[in-house]
Design an enzyme around this catalytic site. Structure first.
Site, PDB file in Angstrom:
ATOM      1  N   MET A  29       0.842  -1.199   0.000  1.00  0.00           N
ATOM      2  CA  MET A  29       0.000   0.000   0.000  1.00  0.00           C
ATOM      3  C   MET A  29       0.883   1.257   0.000  1.00  0.00           C
ATOM      4  SD  MET A  29      -3.402  -0.919   2.112  1.00  0.00           S
ATOM      5  CE  MET A  29      -2.758  -0.672   3.752  1.00  0.00           C
ATOM      6  N   TYR A  31       4.080   3.968   0.834  1.00  0.00           N
ATOM      7  CA  TYR A  31       4.767   4.586   1.973  1.00  0.00           C
ATOM      8  C   TYR A  31       5.813   3.600   2.486  1.00  0.00           C
ATOM      9  CZ  TYR A  31       5.325   8.547   4.984  1.00  0.00           C
ATOM     10  OH  TYR A  31       5.838   9.674   5.588  1.00  0.00           O
ATOM     11  N   LEU A  32       6.681   3.263   1.557  1.00  0.00           N
ATOM     12  CA  LEU A  32       7.573   2.118   1.746  1.00  0.00           C
ATOM     13  C   LEU A  32       8.611   2.345   2.840  1.00  0.00           C
ATOM     14  CD1 LEU A  32       8.163   1.291  -2.027  1.00  0.00           C
ATOM     15  CD2 LEU A  32       6.396   0.403  -0.490  1.00  0.00           C
ATOM     16  N   GLU A  34      11.818  -0.143   5.188  1.00  0.00           N
ATOM     17  CA  GLU A  34      12.768  -1.249   4.996  1.00  0.00           C
ATOM     18  C   GLU A  34      12.091  -2.621   4.977  1.00  0.00           C
ATOM     19  OE1 GLU A  34      16.102  -1.743   4.300  1.00  0.00           O
ATOM     20  OE2 GLU A  34      16.013   0.357   3.715  1.00  0.00           O
ATOM     21  N   GLY A  35      10.943  -2.750   5.644  1.00  0.00           N
ATOM     22  CA  GLY A  35      10.209  -4.018   5.622  1.00  0.00           C
ATOM     23  C   GLY A  35       9.751  -4.332   4.197  1.00  0.00           C
ATOM     24  N   HIS A  36       9.129  -3.339   3.560  1.00  0.00           N
ATOM     25  CA  HIS A  36       8.710  -3.526   2.165  1.00  0.00           C
ATOM     26  C   HIS A  36       9.928  -3.806   1.275  1.00  0.00           C
ATOM     27  CE1 HIS A  36       5.452  -0.586   3.531  1.00  0.00           C
ATOM     28  NE2 HIS A  36       4.747  -1.627   3.140  1.00  0.00           N
ATOM     29  N   LYS A 148       4.830 -10.252   8.961  1.00  0.00           N
ATOM     30  CA  LYS A 148       4.322  -9.219   9.879  1.00  0.00           C
ATOM     31  C   LYS A 148       2.787  -9.266   9.923  1.00  0.00           C
ATOM     32  CE  LYS A 148       3.906  -4.853  11.582  1.00  0.00           C
ATOM     33  NZ  LYS A 148       2.664  -4.422  11.072  1.00  0.00           N
ATOM     34  N   ASP A 149       2.194  -9.485   8.749  1.00  0.00           N
ATOM     35  CA  ASP A 149       0.735  -9.632   8.669  1.00  0.00           C
ATOM     36  C   ASP A 149       0.443 -11.126   8.527  1.00  0.00           C
ATOM     37  OD1 ASP A 149      -0.236  -6.662   8.269  1.00  0.00           O
ATOM     38  OD2 ASP A 149       1.570  -6.931   7.082  1.00  0.00           O
ATOM     39  N   ARG A 186       2.283   2.630   9.532  1.00  0.00           N
ATOM     40  CA  ARG A 186       1.492   3.301  10.576  1.00  0.00           C
ATOM     41  C   ARG A 186       2.353   3.799  11.741  1.00  0.00           C
ATOM     42  NH1 ARG A 186      -2.663  -0.637   8.864  1.00  0.00           N
ATOM     43  NH2 ARG A 186      -4.449   0.575   8.160  1.00  0.00           N
TER      44      ARG A 186
HETATM   45  P1  AMP Z   1       1.372  -2.923   3.455  1.00  0.00           P
HETATM   46  O1  AMP Z   1       1.934  -1.843   2.603  1.00  0.00           O
HETATM   47  O2  AMP Z   1       1.309  -2.584   4.909  1.00  0.00           O
HETATM   48  O3  AMP Z   1       0.077  -3.474   2.910  1.00  0.00           O
HETATM   49  O4  AMP Z   1       2.399  -4.123   3.375  1.00  0.00           O
HETATM   50  C1  AMP Z   1       2.786  -4.673   2.144  1.00  0.00           C
HETATM   51  C2  AMP Z   1       3.550  -5.942   2.389  1.00  0.00           C
HETATM   52  O5  AMP Z   1       4.696  -5.655   3.190  1.00  0.00           O
HETATM   53  C3  AMP Z   1       2.738  -6.999   3.167  1.00  0.00           C
HETATM   54  O6  AMP Z   1       3.035  -8.278   2.641  1.00  0.00           O
HETATM   55  C4  AMP Z   1       3.266  -6.850   4.575  1.00  0.00           C
HETATM   56  O7  AMP Z   1       3.154  -8.030   5.337  1.00  0.00           O
HETATM   57  C5  AMP Z   1       4.717  -6.518   4.302  1.00  0.00           C
HETATM   58  N1  AMP Z   1       5.328  -5.836   5.459  1.00  0.00           N
HETATM   59  C6  AMP Z   1       4.877  -4.734   6.099  1.00  0.00           C
HETATM   60  N2  AMP Z   1       5.675  -4.432   7.138  1.00  0.00           N
HETATM   61  C7  AMP Z   1       6.641  -5.383   7.159  1.00  0.00           C
HETATM   62  C8  AMP Z   1       7.765  -5.639   7.994  1.00  0.00           C
HETATM   63  N3  AMP Z   1       8.062  -4.863   9.038  1.00  0.00           N
HETATM   64  N4  AMP Z   1       8.550  -6.705   7.716  1.00  0.00           N
HETATM   65  C9  AMP Z   1       8.262  -7.516   6.660  1.00  0.00           C
HETATM   66  N5  AMP Z   1       7.219  -7.332   5.823  1.00  0.00           N
HETATM   67  C10 AMP Z   1       6.421  -6.279   6.069  1.00  0.00           C
END
Ligand code: AMP
Length: 281
Positions: A29, A31-32, A34-36, A148-149, A186
Protein backbone atom coordinates in the site's frame (compact mmCIF):
# COMPACT_ATOMS: atom_id res chain seq x y z
CA UNK A 1 11.55 1.32 -14.36
CA UNK A 2 8.07 1.42 -15.87
CA UNK A 3 5.13 2.95 -14.02
CA UNK A 4 1.82 1.48 -15.12
CA UNK A 5 -1.52 2.86 -14.05
CA UNK A 6 -4.10 0.92 -16.02
CA UNK A 7 -5.25 -2.67 -15.71
CA UNK A 8 -5.27 -3.18 -19.45
CA UNK A 9 -1.71 -1.98 -19.96
CA UNK A 10 -0.44 -4.12 -17.08
CA UNK A 11 -2.20 -7.23 -18.39
CA UNK A 12 -0.86 -6.70 -21.91
CA UNK A 13 2.69 -6.21 -20.64
CA UNK A 14 2.44 -9.28 -18.40
CA UNK A 15 1.19 -11.39 -21.32
CA UNK A 16 4.20 -10.26 -23.31
CA UNK A 17 6.67 -10.87 -20.46
CA UNK A 18 5.27 -14.32 -19.68
CA UNK A 19 6.27 -15.54 -23.15
CA UNK A 20 9.93 -15.56 -22.08
CA UNK A 21 10.14 -14.68 -18.40
CA UNK A 22 8.71 -15.23 -14.96
CA UNK A 23 7.14 -12.48 -12.88
CA UNK A 24 7.33 -11.85 -9.12
CA UNK A 25 4.80 -9.52 -7.52
CA UNK A 26 5.20 -7.61 -4.26
CA UNK A 27 1.83 -6.09 -3.31
CA UNK A 28 2.02 -3.01 -1.06
CA UNK A 29 0.00 0.00 0.00
CA UNK A 30 3.05 2.23 -0.46
CA UNK A 31 4.77 4.59 1.97
CA UNK A 32 7.57 2.12 1.75
CA UNK A 33 9.96 1.27 4.57
CA UNK A 34 12.77 -1.25 5.00
CA UNK A 35 10.21 -4.02 5.62
CA UNK A 36 8.71 -3.53 2.17
CA UNK A 37 12.16 -3.15 0.63
CA UNK A 38 13.25 -6.47 2.17
CA UNK A 39 10.34 -8.10 0.33
CA UNK A 40 11.41 -6.36 -2.88
CA UNK A 41 15.00 -7.60 -2.39
CA UNK A 42 13.74 -11.13 -1.81
CA UNK A 43 11.76 -10.80 -5.05
CA UNK A 44 14.82 -9.49 -6.90
CA UNK A 45 16.93 -12.41 -5.64
CA UNK A 46 14.60 -14.80 -7.45
CA UNK A 47 15.97 -13.34 -10.67
CA UNK A 48 12.68 -12.69 -12.45
CA UNK A 49 10.83 -9.56 -13.50
CA UNK A 50 9.82 -7.70 -10.32
CA UNK A 51 6.50 -5.86 -10.18
CA UNK A 52 5.68 -3.85 -7.06
CA UNK A 53 2.07 -2.75 -6.75
CA UNK A 54 1.22 0.37 -4.81
CA UNK A 55 -2.46 0.65 -4.03
CA UNK A 56 -4.20 1.80 -0.86
CA UNK A 57 -7.11 -0.59 -1.13
CA UNK A 58 -10.27 1.21 0.05
CA UNK A 59 -12.33 -1.96 0.51
CA UNK A 60 -10.07 -3.34 3.23
CA UNK A 61 -10.63 -0.30 5.47
CA UNK A 62 -13.64 -0.14 7.78
CA UNK A 63 -15.73 3.06 7.98
CA UNK A 64 -13.99 4.11 11.22
CA UNK A 65 -10.50 3.31 9.96
CA UNK A 66 -7.65 5.42 8.60
CA UNK A 67 -8.19 5.25 4.81
CA UNK A 68 -8.23 9.02 4.30
CA UNK A 69 -5.17 9.69 6.43
CA UNK A 70 -3.18 6.59 5.44
CA UNK A 71 0.30 7.97 4.56
CA UNK A 72 1.07 8.28 0.86
CA UNK A 73 4.14 9.54 -1.00
CA UNK A 74 4.39 8.06 -4.47
CA UNK A 75 7.45 10.05 -5.57
CA UNK A 76 9.44 8.89 -2.58
CA UNK A 77 8.29 5.27 -3.10
CA UNK A 78 9.22 5.41 -6.78
CA UNK A 79 12.70 6.75 -5.94
CA UNK A 80 13.23 3.94 -3.41
CA UNK A 81 12.11 1.30 -5.90
CA UNK A 82 14.28 2.76 -8.63
CA UNK A 83 17.27 2.27 -6.33
CA UNK A 84 16.25 -1.37 -5.84
CA UNK A 85 16.15 -1.73 -9.63
CA UNK A 86 12.49 -2.69 -9.60
CA UNK A 87 11.28 -3.33 -13.13
CA UNK A 88 7.67 -2.19 -12.91
CA UNK A 89 5.46 -0.29 -10.48
CA UNK A 90 1.76 -0.99 -10.87
CA UNK A 91 0.04 2.11 -9.49
CA UNK A 92 -3.66 2.14 -10.29
CA UNK A 93 -6.18 4.50 -8.72
CA UNK A 94 -9.31 3.33 -6.92
CA UNK A 95 -11.62 3.93 -9.93
CA UNK A 96 -9.36 1.83 -12.10
CA UNK A 97 -9.49 -1.07 -9.61
CA UNK A 98 -13.15 -0.70 -8.62
CA UNK A 99 -15.13 0.79 -11.48
CA UNK A 100 -18.77 1.67 -10.73
CA UNK A 101 -20.57 -1.66 -10.79
CA UNK A 102 -18.04 -3.76 -8.89
CA UNK A 103 -19.76 -6.57 -6.93
CA UNK A 104 -17.55 -9.67 -6.70
CA UNK A 105 -15.70 -10.51 -3.48
CA UNK A 106 -13.40 -13.29 -2.32
CA UNK A 107 -14.07 -14.67 1.14
CA UNK A 108 -11.71 -17.10 2.84
CA UNK A 109 -13.96 -18.54 5.51
CA UNK A 110 -12.91 -19.60 9.03
CA UNK A 111 -9.41 -18.09 8.90
CA UNK A 112 -10.98 -14.63 8.98
CA UNK A 113 -12.94 -15.44 12.16
CA UNK A 114 -9.83 -15.10 14.34
CA UNK A 115 -7.36 -12.41 15.42
CA UNK A 116 -7.74 -9.19 13.39
CA UNK A 117 -10.79 -10.54 11.52
CA UNK A 118 -12.86 -10.28 14.71
CA UNK A 119 -12.56 -6.54 15.09
CA UNK A 120 -11.87 -5.61 11.46
CA UNK A 121 -15.06 -7.05 9.99
CA UNK A 122 -14.78 -7.35 6.22
CA UNK A 123 -11.07 -6.49 6.22
CA UNK A 124 -9.85 -9.84 4.93
CA UNK A 125 -12.54 -10.00 2.26
CA UNK A 126 -11.13 -6.69 1.06
CA UNK A 127 -7.58 -8.05 1.21
CA UNK A 128 -8.34 -11.36 -0.53
CA UNK A 129 -10.36 -9.59 -3.20
CA UNK A 130 -7.69 -7.04 -4.05
CA UNK A 131 -4.94 -9.67 -4.03
CA UNK A 132 -6.99 -11.92 -6.33
CA UNK A 133 -7.48 -8.94 -8.64
CA UNK A 134 -3.77 -8.08 -8.55
CA UNK A 135 -2.96 -11.71 -9.40
CA UNK A 136 -5.31 -11.54 -12.40
CA UNK A 137 -3.85 -8.24 -13.53
CA UNK A 138 -0.12 -8.80 -12.97
CA UNK A 139 -0.27 -12.56 -13.64
CA UNK A 140 2.77 -13.34 -11.45
CA UNK A 141 4.42 -16.73 -10.98
CA UNK A 142 5.55 -15.74 -7.47
CA UNK A 143 4.27 -13.25 -4.90
CA UNK A 144 6.04 -12.12 -1.72
CA UNK A 145 4.16 -11.26 1.49
CA UNK A 146 5.43 -10.32 4.96
CA UNK A 147 4.96 -12.48 8.04
CA UNK A 148 4.32 -9.22 9.88
CA UNK A 149 0.73 -9.63 8.67
CA UNK A 150 0.63 -13.30 9.56
CA UNK A 151 -3.13 -13.78 9.21
CA UNK A 152 -3.06 -12.06 5.82
CA UNK A 153 -0.23 -14.34 4.67
CA UNK A 154 -2.04 -17.55 5.53
CA UNK A 155 -5.34 -16.28 4.14
CA UNK A 156 -3.61 -15.58 0.83
CA UNK A 157 -1.93 -19.01 0.90
CA UNK A 158 -5.32 -20.61 1.53
CA UNK A 159 -7.01 -18.63 -1.25
CA UNK A 160 -4.29 -19.60 -3.73
CA UNK A 161 -4.60 -23.23 -2.71
CA UNK A 162 -8.40 -23.38 -2.65
CA UNK A 163 -8.85 -21.57 -5.97
CA UNK A 164 -5.97 -23.39 -7.73
CA UNK A 165 -4.17 -20.17 -8.53
CA UNK A 166 -0.88 -21.11 -10.15
CA UNK A 167 1.24 -18.80 -7.99
CA UNK A 168 3.89 -19.58 -5.40
CA UNK A 169 3.49 -17.52 -2.23
CA UNK A 170 6.71 -16.60 -0.46
CA UNK A 171 6.53 -15.45 3.17
CA UNK A 172 9.25 -13.09 4.40
CA UNK A 173 10.22 -12.60 8.07
CA UNK A 174 9.31 -9.36 9.83
CA UNK A 175 11.83 -6.55 9.59
CA UNK A 176 12.30 -4.55 12.77
CA UNK A 177 13.86 -1.28 13.85
CA UNK A 178 17.08 -1.73 15.83
CA UNK A 179 15.15 -1.48 19.08
CA UNK A 180 12.73 -4.23 18.03
CA UNK A 181 9.68 -2.27 16.84
CA UNK A 182 8.21 -4.00 13.79
CA UNK A 183 8.38 -1.64 10.83
CA UNK A 184 5.02 -0.36 9.67
CA UNK A 185 3.77 2.55 7.61
CA UNK A 186 1.49 3.30 10.58
CA UNK A 187 4.49 3.88 12.90
CA UNK A 188 4.56 7.42 11.49
CA UNK A 189 1.37 8.12 13.46
CA UNK A 190 3.17 7.52 16.79
CA UNK A 191 4.40 10.38 18.97
CA UNK A 192 7.84 9.76 20.55
CA UNK A 193 6.10 8.87 23.80
CA UNK A 194 3.75 6.43 22.07
CA UNK A 195 6.63 4.91 20.14
CA UNK A 196 8.37 4.25 23.41
CA UNK A 197 5.31 2.42 24.70
CA UNK A 198 5.10 0.42 21.46
CA UNK A 199 8.47 -1.16 22.25
CA UNK A 200 6.75 -3.25 24.90
CA UNK A 201 5.05 -5.23 22.11
CA UNK A 202 8.26 -6.67 20.64
CA UNK A 203 9.72 -7.00 24.13
CA UNK A 204 6.79 -9.17 25.17
CA UNK A 205 7.26 -11.36 22.09
CA UNK A 206 10.91 -11.85 23.08
CA UNK A 207 9.92 -12.67 26.64
CA UNK A 208 7.49 -15.36 25.48
CA UNK A 209 10.08 -16.78 23.06
CA UNK A 210 12.44 -17.09 26.04
CA UNK A 211 9.81 -18.78 28.25
CA UNK A 212 8.91 -21.12 25.41
CA UNK A 213 12.59 -22.07 25.00
CA UNK A 214 12.71 -22.78 28.72
CA UNK A 215 9.82 -25.22 28.30
CA UNK A 216 6.64 -23.27 29.11
CA UNK A 217 3.78 -24.62 26.99
CA UNK A 218 0.71 -23.32 28.82
CA UNK A 219 -0.83 -20.57 26.73
CA UNK A 220 -2.65 -18.92 29.67
CA UNK A 221 0.69 -18.46 31.44
CA UNK A 222 2.37 -17.10 28.32
CA UNK A 223 -0.55 -14.82 27.55
CA UNK A 224 -0.48 -13.40 31.07
CA UNK A 225 3.24 -12.58 30.69
CA UNK A 226 2.43 -10.50 27.62
CA UNK A 227 -0.54 -8.76 29.24
CA UNK A 228 1.46 -7.94 32.38
CA UNK A 229 4.30 -6.52 30.32
CA UNK A 230 1.98 -4.43 28.13
CA UNK A 231 0.22 -3.10 31.21
CA UNK A 232 3.52 -1.81 32.59
CA UNK A 233 2.81 1.44 30.79
CA UNK A 234 -0.46 3.28 30.74
CA UNK A 235 -2.19 3.89 27.43
CA UNK A 236 -1.72 0.53 25.75
CA UNK A 237 -5.14 -0.90 24.95
CA UNK A 238 -4.88 -4.57 24.17
CA UNK A 239 -7.22 -5.79 21.43
CA UNK A 240 -5.98 -9.36 21.59
CA UNK A 241 -3.08 -11.50 22.74
CA UNK A 242 -3.57 -14.97 21.29
CA UNK A 243 -1.58 -18.13 20.94
CA UNK A 244 -2.90 -19.97 17.94
CA UNK A 245 -2.39 -22.91 15.67
CA UNK A 246 -0.13 -21.70 12.84
CA UNK A 247 -2.39 -23.15 10.13
CA UNK A 248 -5.97 -22.81 11.42
CA UNK A 249 -5.43 -19.82 13.75
CA UNK A 250 -7.55 -21.56 16.36
CA UNK A 251 -6.60 -20.70 19.93
CA UNK A 252 -4.52 -23.27 21.77
CA UNK A 253 -4.62 -24.27 25.44
CA UNK A 254 -1.30 -26.06 25.41
CA UNK A 255 1.31 -25.74 22.71
CA UNK A 256 2.45 -29.05 21.23
CA UNK A 257 5.39 -28.05 19.06
CA UNK A 258 4.38 -24.89 17.20
CA UNK A 259 2.20 -21.82 17.69
CA UNK A 260 1.89 -18.24 16.57
CA UNK A 261 1.75 -15.60 19.26
CA UNK A 262 -0.15 -12.67 17.79
CA UNK A 263 -0.75 -9.30 19.42
CA UNK A 264 -2.88 -6.33 18.42
CA UNK A 265 -3.17 -3.20 20.50
CA UNK A 266 -4.00 0.44 20.29
CA UNK A 267 -1.62 3.11 21.47
CA UNK A 268 -3.42 6.42 21.29
CA UNK A 269 -5.20 6.29 17.96
CA UNK A 270 -2.74 3.92 16.34
CA UNK A 271 -3.48 0.23 15.97
CA UNK A 272 -0.35 -1.92 15.92
CA UNK A 273 0.09 -5.64 15.29
CA UNK A 274 3.02 -7.98 15.74
CA UNK A 275 3.63 -11.70 16.05
CA UNK A 276 6.20 -14.41 16.46
CA UNK A 277 6.25 -18.08 15.62
CA UNK A 278 7.14 -20.33 18.54
CA UNK A 279 8.60 -23.55 17.33
CA UNK A 280 10.59 -26.35 18.88
CA UNK A 281 14.17 -26.35 17.60
P1 AMP B 1 1.37 -2.92 3.46
O1 AMP B 1 1.93 -1.84 2.60
O2 AMP B 1 1.31 -2.58 4.91
O3 AMP B 1 0.08 -3.47 2.91
O4 AMP B 1 2.40 -4.12 3.38
C1 AMP B 1 2.79 -4.67 2.14
C2 AMP B 1 3.55 -5.94 2.39
O5 AMP B 1 4.70 -5.65 3.19
C3 AMP B 1 2.74 -7.00 3.17
O6 AMP B 1 3.03 -8.28 2.64
C4 AMP B 1 3.27 -6.85 4.57
O7 AMP B 1 3.15 -8.03 5.34
C5 AMP B 1 4.72 -6.52 4.30
N1 AMP B 1 5.33 -5.84 5.46
C6 AMP B 1 4.88 -4.73 6.10
N2 AMP B 1 5.67 -4.43 7.14
C7 AMP B 1 6.64 -5.38 7.16
C8 AMP B 1 7.76 -5.64 7.99
N3 AMP B 1 8.06 -4.86 9.04
N4 AMP B 1 8.55 -6.71 7.72
C9 AMP B 1 8.26 -7.52 6.66
N5 AMP B 1 7.22 -7.33 5.82
C10 AMP B 1 6.42 -6.28 6.07
Amino acid sequence: MKIIKTVREMQQLSDELRKTKKITLVPTMGYLHEGHLALVRRATELGHVVVVSIFVNPIQFGPQEDLAKYPRDFDRDAALLEKEKTDIIFYPDADEMYPGAFSTYVEVKKLEDHLCGKSRVGHFVGVATVVAKLFNIVKPHFAVFGQKDYQQLIIIEKMVNDLNMDIEIIGHPTIREQDGLAMSSRNTYLSPEERDKALLISRSLKKVEELFREGERNTATLKKEVEDLLHQKEGINIEYVNLCDTDTLEELGTIRNKAVLAIACRIGKTRLIDNTILTEA
